[in-house]
Write a protein that holds these residues in place. Structure first.
Motif, PDB file in Angstrom:
ATOM      1  N   ALA A   1     -11.738  97.434  40.815  1.00  0.00           N
ATOM      2  CA  ALA A   1     -10.824  98.006  39.815  1.00  0.00           C
ATOM      3  C   ALA A   1     -11.527  98.296  38.495  1.00  0.00           C
ATOM      4  O   ALA A   1     -11.138  99.206  37.763  1.00  0.00           O
ATOM      5  CB  ALA A   1      -9.643  97.064  39.588  1.00  0.00           C
ATOM      6  N   SER A   2     -12.578  97.516  38.199  1.00  0.00           N
ATOM      7  CA  SER A   2     -13.298  97.710  36.932  1.00  0.00           C
ATOM      8  C   SER A   2     -14.517  98.600  37.097  1.00  0.00           C
ATOM      9  O   SER A   2     -15.300  98.769  36.146  1.00  0.00           O
ATOM     10  CB  SER A   2     -13.740  96.354  36.374  1.00  0.00           C
TER      11      SER A   2
ATOM     12  N   ALA B   1      -4.782  91.316  40.102  1.00  0.00           N
ATOM     13  CA  ALA B   1      -6.119  91.619  39.589  1.00  0.00           C
ATOM     14  C   ALA B   1      -6.382  93.122  39.629  1.00  0.00           C
ATOM     15  O   ALA B   1      -6.958  93.697  38.692  1.00  0.00           O
ATOM     16  CB  ALA B   1      -7.175  90.870  40.407  1.00  0.00           C
ATOM     17  N   ALA B   2      -5.949  93.782  40.724  1.00  0.00           N
ATOM     18  CA  ALA B   2      -6.127  95.229  40.824  1.00  0.00           C
ATOM     19  C   ALA B   2      -5.257  95.962  39.803  1.00  0.00           C
ATOM     20  O   ALA B   2      -5.693  96.955  39.202  1.00  0.00           O
ATOM     21  CB  ALA B   2      -5.787  95.696  42.236  1.00  0.00           C
TER      22      ALA B   2
ATOM     23  N   LEU C   1      -6.922  91.602  30.855  1.00  0.00           N
ATOM     24  CA  LEU C   1      -6.067  90.527  31.386  1.00  0.00           C
ATOM     25  C   LEU C   1      -6.361  90.210  32.846  1.00  0.00           C
ATOM     26  O   LEU C   1      -5.851  89.231  33.378  1.00  0.00           O
ATOM     27  CB  LEU C   1      -4.593  90.915  31.245  1.00  0.00           C
ATOM     28  N   SER C   2      -7.170  91.031  33.506  1.00  0.00           N
ATOM     29  CA  SER C   2      -7.473  90.754  34.913  1.00  0.00           C
ATOM     30  C   SER C   2      -8.186  89.421  35.072  1.00  0.00           C
ATOM     31  O   SER C   2      -7.951  88.698  36.054  1.00  0.00           O
ATOM     32  CB  SER C   2      -8.324  91.878  35.507  1.00  0.00           C
ATOM     33  N   THR C   3      -9.032  89.055  34.118  1.00  0.00           N
ATOM     34  CA  THR C   3      -9.757  87.782  34.221  1.00  0.00           C
ATOM     35  C   THR C   3      -8.852  86.582  34.002  1.00  0.00           C
ATOM     36  O   THR C   3      -8.845  85.655  34.840  1.00  0.00           O
ATOM     37  CB  THR C   3     -10.934  87.757  33.232  1.00  0.00           C
ATOM     38  N   PRO C   4      -8.052  86.494  32.913  1.00  0.00           N
ATOM     39  CA  PRO C   4      -7.151  85.345  32.782  1.00  0.00           C
ATOM     40  C   PRO C   4      -6.114  85.269  33.899  1.00  0.00           C
ATOM     41  O   PRO C   4      -5.719  84.164  34.306  1.00  0.00           O
ATOM     42  CB  PRO C   4      -6.490  85.540  31.413  1.00  0.00           C
ATOM     43  N   TRP C   5      -5.674  86.423  34.408  1.00  0.00           N
ATOM     44  CA  TRP C   5      -4.744  86.407  35.548  1.00  0.00           C
ATOM     45  C   TRP C   5      -5.417  85.767  36.758  1.00  0.00           C
ATOM     46  O   TRP C   5      -4.847  84.881  37.411  1.00  0.00           O
ATOM     47  CB  TRP C   5      -4.296  87.828  35.884  1.00  0.00           C
ATOM     48  N   PHE C   6      -6.638  86.209  37.037  1.00  0.00           N
ATOM     49  CA  PHE C   6      -7.354  85.664  38.186  1.00  0.00           C
ATOM     50  C   PHE C   6      -7.604  84.168  38.018  1.00  0.00           C
ATOM     51  O   PHE C   6      -7.457  83.389  38.967  1.00  0.00           O
ATOM     52  CB  PHE C   6      -8.681  86.399  38.388  1.00  0.00           C
ATOM     53  N   GLU C   7      -7.963  83.748  36.832  1.00  0.00           N
ATOM     54  CA  GLU C   7      -8.253  82.325  36.598  1.00  0.00           C
ATOM     55  C   GLU C   7      -6.998  81.470  36.749  1.00  0.00           C
ATOM     56  O   GLU C   7      -7.054  80.375  37.336  1.00  0.00           O
ATOM     57  CB  GLU C   7      -8.862  82.152  35.205  1.00  0.00           C
ATOM     58  N   ALA C   8      -5.858  81.937  36.222  1.00  0.00           N
ATOM     59  CA  ALA C   8      -4.620  81.164  36.354  1.00  0.00           C
ATOM     60  C   ALA C   8      -4.190  81.083  37.807  1.00  0.00           C
ATOM     61  O   ALA C   8      -3.792  80.006  38.299  1.00  0.00           O
ATOM     62  CB  ALA C   8      -3.510  81.805  35.514  1.00  0.00           C
TER      63      ALA C   8
END
Length: 426
Positions: free
Chosen positions: A51-52, A178-179, A253-260
């Protein structure tokens, strides 16, 4: 000439053989769970990379691939140690067929990874490929749950399968979110799928809660009420699922979403470990108890030594007065009269115990049967009406609400009409 005693001994051997199979299967299920967990994380990271455009998540993904490869090697080792001769009949054939399919998928995994590294896939296509492989791994777990004949173990396997399925849906949600965030743009179709994943995982976790033993259930309730990551996930769910079509989303926000979501998945995996521990412990305990229990022949000799003679008030053998078991066995002529009464008592006790086990087993398996029926009905609608999985489920559920019927009844009606539907268009 064979006697009732011979068949009672054969029953005992069959039960021990089934328990030994379950013990082998429980070890395999643990290894499958570890690999599924690793592939779920790899799938989410692959979506961030795709996605990135390769700007985020690449190094973490490579480290996760190494973890998944270690889990794959451990699964191969567990399969090598599996006694293929211990699994017979339809169960063995289905189990081995699922395993063969999974091994083909694992052989194809390096090619999928290369496509991701080359950014040659869309995030949704990569997600679908990983889902297919993980679904194959879960099918092996499903076969274990569907074949267990001891009610307590079967109930635990039903809880474990539905928990693992709910966790897989949570993993798909992690990849979908994440996507969505990684692409920086809201899409209506992705939002609908996201909402479906939330609803579907809750249904799976409800079946787990209905069947789970106390320790895993207590851990589940704890993370449900005392997990700060859930608050983050709920907040970001609202952001992603309520944004207008085409609205911009913050790609960072893809990173904090993935981490949570990963913290939640790790907590779920800890519960899965508790379930696996409980499964192996129960299989081991019941097998040991079966091995230590007196043989039917020893019980008969003990009874004969007591000198108990059967009461025959009307001159007929006691066989004609006792309730008949499911299958009537003829007493062997070689048995002494006092042993004949003991054998009959053992046959009746064995029959009553097996009938009670069967009744409980049918109750436990109802959740699996309903799940298979729903999946088949959804598959039929997807093939004949070109629907997605979430759209097919939504149609079944809406029909059930409109007709005031149970979802399973609507699914059965759909399957009953299968022969009347036109051929699916390829």
């Amino acid at each position: 000439m064979t006697s009732s005693l011979d068949y009672l001994i054969a029953v005992r051997r069959c039960e021990m053989g089934e328990l030994e199979q379950l013990l082998h299967t429980s070890t395999l299920v643990r290894q499958l769970g570890a690999l599924i967990h690793a592939l779920q994380a790899e799938r989410g990271l692959s979506n961030i990379v795709l996605a990135s455009g390769g700007q985020r998540g690449a190094s973490v993904r490579l480290a996760q691939i190494q973890t998944a490869d270690r889990c794959t090697a451990q699964l191969h080792q567990a399969l090598v140690q599996l006694d293929l001769n211990a699994f017979q009949g339809g169960h063995g054939a289905r189990l081995f067929n699922h395993i063969a399919y999974v091994l083909q998928g694992l052989d194809a995994l390096p090619a999928l990874r290369q496509q991701v590294s080359a950014l040659a896939l869309a995030p949704d296509a990569a997600t679908a490929a990983y889902i297919r492989l993980i679904a194959g791994l879960l099918a092996v777990v499903f076969e274990a749950a569907d074949s267990a004949t001891e009610p307590g173990i079967s109930r635990l396997l039903v809880a474990m399968f539905h928990f693992m399925q709910g966790k897989e849906l949570a993993g798909q949600e992690r990849a979908t979110g994440a996507a969505a965030f990684g692409s920086g743009r809201s899409q209506a179709a992705r939002q609908q799928h996201w909402l479906h994943l939330i609803d579907a995982q809750e249904r799976c976790f409800q079946v787990f809660a209905d069947c789970a033993p106390a320790t895993p259930l207590a851990l589940w309730e704890k993370i449900q009420h005392h997990n700060p990551e859930l608050l983050v996930i709920e907040r970001m769910r609202r952001m992603g699922c309520t944004a207008a079509t085409g609205q911009a989303l913050d790609a960072e926000l893809s990173t904090p979403w993935f981490e949570a979501c990963t913290a939640r998945m790790d907590a779920l995996y800890a519960i899965e470990g508790q379930l696996a521990d409980e499964l192996q412990q129960r299989c081991t305990t019941q097998l040991q108890a079966a091995r230590q229990a007196p043989e039917p022949r020893a019980l008969l000799q003990r009874s004969a030594g007591a000198g108990d003679a059967p009461a025959v008030p009307d001159g007929l053998p006691d066989f004609f007065h006792a309730p008949a078991p499911e299958a009537t066995l003829q007493l062997g002529n070689s048995l002494a009269p006092q042993l004949g009464q003991s054998v009959l008592s053992l046959v009746q006790e064995q029959s009553q115990r097996l009938q009670a086990m069967q009744a409980e087993l049918e109750t436990v398996r109802s959740a699996l049967t309903e799940r298979k029926t729903l999946e088949r009905a959804k598959g039929l609608l997807m093939a004949h009406r070109q629907l997605s999985e979430s759209e097919a489920h939504k149609l079944l559920r809406q029909t059930a609400m409109n007709q005031n019927r149970r979802l399973i009844d609507v699914a059965e009606a759909v399957l009953a009409m299968a022969d009347l539907l036109p051929p699916a268009q390829g």
